[in-house]
Design a protein around this motif. Structure first.
Motif, PDB file in Angstrom:
ATOM      1  N   GLN A 136     -10.928  -1.968   9.494  1.00  0.00           N
ATOM      2  CA  GLN A 136     -10.608  -1.017   8.431  1.00  0.00           C
ATOM      3  C   GLN A 136     -10.261   0.583   8.735  1.00  0.00           C
ATOM      4  N   GLN A 137     -10.794   0.709   9.951  1.00  0.00           N
ATOM      5  CA  GLN A 137     -10.686   2.183  10.267  1.00  0.00           C
ATOM      6  C   GLN A 137      -9.226   2.340  10.753  1.00  0.00           C
ATOM      7  N   ASP A 190     -21.256   2.748   8.742  1.00  0.00           N
ATOM      8  CA  ASP A 190     -20.076   2.333   8.050  1.00  0.00           C
ATOM      9  C   ASP A 190     -20.536   1.337   7.010  1.00  0.00           C
ATOM     10  N   TYR A 205     -19.334   1.434  -2.819  1.00  0.00           N
ATOM     11  CA  TYR A 205     -18.082   1.670  -3.581  1.00  0.00           C
ATOM     12  C   TYR A 205     -18.134   1.521  -4.950  1.00  0.00           C
ATOM     13  N   HIS A 207     -18.423   7.034   8.133  1.00  0.00           N
ATOM     14  CA  HIS A 207     -17.120   6.472   7.904  1.00  0.00           C
ATOM     15  C   HIS A 207     -16.992   6.568   6.277  1.00  0.00           C
ATOM     16  N   ASP A 208     -15.790   6.753   5.475  1.00  0.00           N
ATOM     17  CA  ASP A 208     -15.690   6.821   4.177  1.00  0.00           C
ATOM     18  C   ASP A 208     -16.113   8.194   3.530  1.00  0.00           C
ATOM     19  N   ASN A 222     -14.525  10.246   2.425  1.00  0.00           N
ATOM     20  CA  ASN A 222     -13.811  10.711   1.093  1.00  0.00           C
ATOM     21  C   ASN A 222     -14.536  10.282  -0.286  1.00  0.00           C
ATOM     22  N   ARG A 223     -15.570   9.563  -0.175  1.00  0.00           N
ATOM     23  CA  ARG A 223     -16.272   9.237  -1.151  1.00  0.00           C
ATOM     24  C   ARG A 223     -17.349  10.278  -1.521  1.00  0.00           C
ATOM     25  N   GLU A 243     -21.088   9.640   0.730  1.00  0.00           N
ATOM     26  CA  GLU A 243     -20.909   9.907   2.288  1.00  0.00           C
ATOM     27  C   GLU A 243     -20.389  11.420   2.523  1.00  0.00           C
ATOM     28  N   ARG A 291     -11.022   9.673   7.053  1.00  0.00           N
ATOM     29  CA  ARG A 291     -12.373   9.438   6.488  1.00  0.00           C
ATOM     30  C   ARG A 291     -13.361   9.313   7.238  1.00  0.00           C
TER      31      ARG A 291
END
Length: 284
Positions: free
Chosen positions: A81-82, A202, A207, A238-239, A241-242, A245, A264
């Motif tokens: 996913q990265q 991660d 979500y 990771h992530d 952008n949320r 996190e 991210r």
């Protein structure tokens, strides 16, 4: 950690390229060691020389784990996913520190890659989905993974953020004995005992509001880094952008410890807080 199949040919090329680079480094190190050993061998010692030559041929072979990873990622239609640039951030640190101790919160299609890049070291994966763990174990039995239960939810993030500011949450102690609500206390004993060189957050799922969220994983990663006897730990989240996190990594891993953000992914380098140096929870 569990991406849907998608076309990322550039990412696949990068992954294969990274493995090839590690293989070349492995072979060069083996050849260099063999050459240095031969320089000190007596010329009339045929038995010793024979052993050295034999060792050179053996040590120059591709380790089975790396060979399997190359075959898997070359033939797989599922890519991690990265992104290409995000993977590079962690792989550069691994290239410098491996073989080392690498803890990963999450188990997915990139797990074989991380374990292979840390060839000779110990890589442990933690995941909240027991069914998923068994599925991955059947495919890659060499991966060391454990099931973890989280008692938090994303919709509790604001409450946990406030709790994390209390004195019991800034005290530097072993996470399993922490009085802080954010401390993960149900992990396997060896996870607390090992001095981790790298930690990747991660997982768990984060979500939607009813998901466990990564609040406790981020906090615990930071406390493990601070509680080590000496040295420093590279922590990746990771992530970012949320919201969770983003806020929790800044609060508990600290802006002052952040080395890089790529897409991210954020990279923090956290020093020991038990090495005799007087340090605030976050650098001023």
């Amino acid at each position: 950690m569990r991406p849907k199949p998608h076309r990322l040919s550039n990412l696949k090329i990068l992954i294969i390229g990274v493995f090839v680079a590690f293989l070349l480094l492995f072979v060069l190190r083996s050849s260099f060691s063999s050459s240095n050993s031969d320089a000190f061998l007596p010329k009339d010692s045929k038995i010793v020389i024979g052993r050295a030559e034999n060792c050179s041929r053996t040590c120059g072979k591709i380790p089975p784990s790396l060979a399997q990873a190359l075959i898997h990622y070359t033939t797989s239609t599922i890519t991690p996913q990265q992104t290409l640039k995000e993977i590079k951030v962690t792989s550069r640190v691994l290239q410098k520190k491996s073989p080392c101790n690498f803890l990963v919160f999450g188990l997915g299609h990139d797990s074989l890659m991380w374990a292979a890049l840390n060839h000779g070291g110990r890589t442990i994966f933690l995941d909240e989905d027991a069914v998923w763990i068994e599925r991955i174990r059947r495919r890659f039995p060499m991966l060391e993974s454990y099931h973890v239960t989280y008692d938090s939810k994303v919709n509790q993030a604001d409450e946990l953020m406030e709790a994390g500011k209390r004195p019991e949450c800034t005290a530097i102690v072993d996470a399993r004995y922490s009085m802080c609500q954010l401390g993960l206390k149900g992990l396997p004993g060896e996870v607390y005992d090992i001095k981790w060189d790298l930690i990747m957050v991660d997982a768990p799922t984060g979500y939607h509001d009813e998901a466990p969220g990564r609040m406790t994983a981020i906090y615990t990663a930071g406390m493990m880094a601070r509680n080590r006897a000496d040295g420093e730990t590279d922590v990746f989240v990771h992530d970012v952008n949320r919201v969770v996190e983003d806020k929790f990594s800044k609060e508990f891993l600290c802006d002052g410890y952040m080395k890089k953000q790529e897409g991210r992914l954020r990279h923090f380098t956290i020093p020991s807080h038990r090495d005799g140096m007087e340090r605030p929870f976050c650098p001023l």
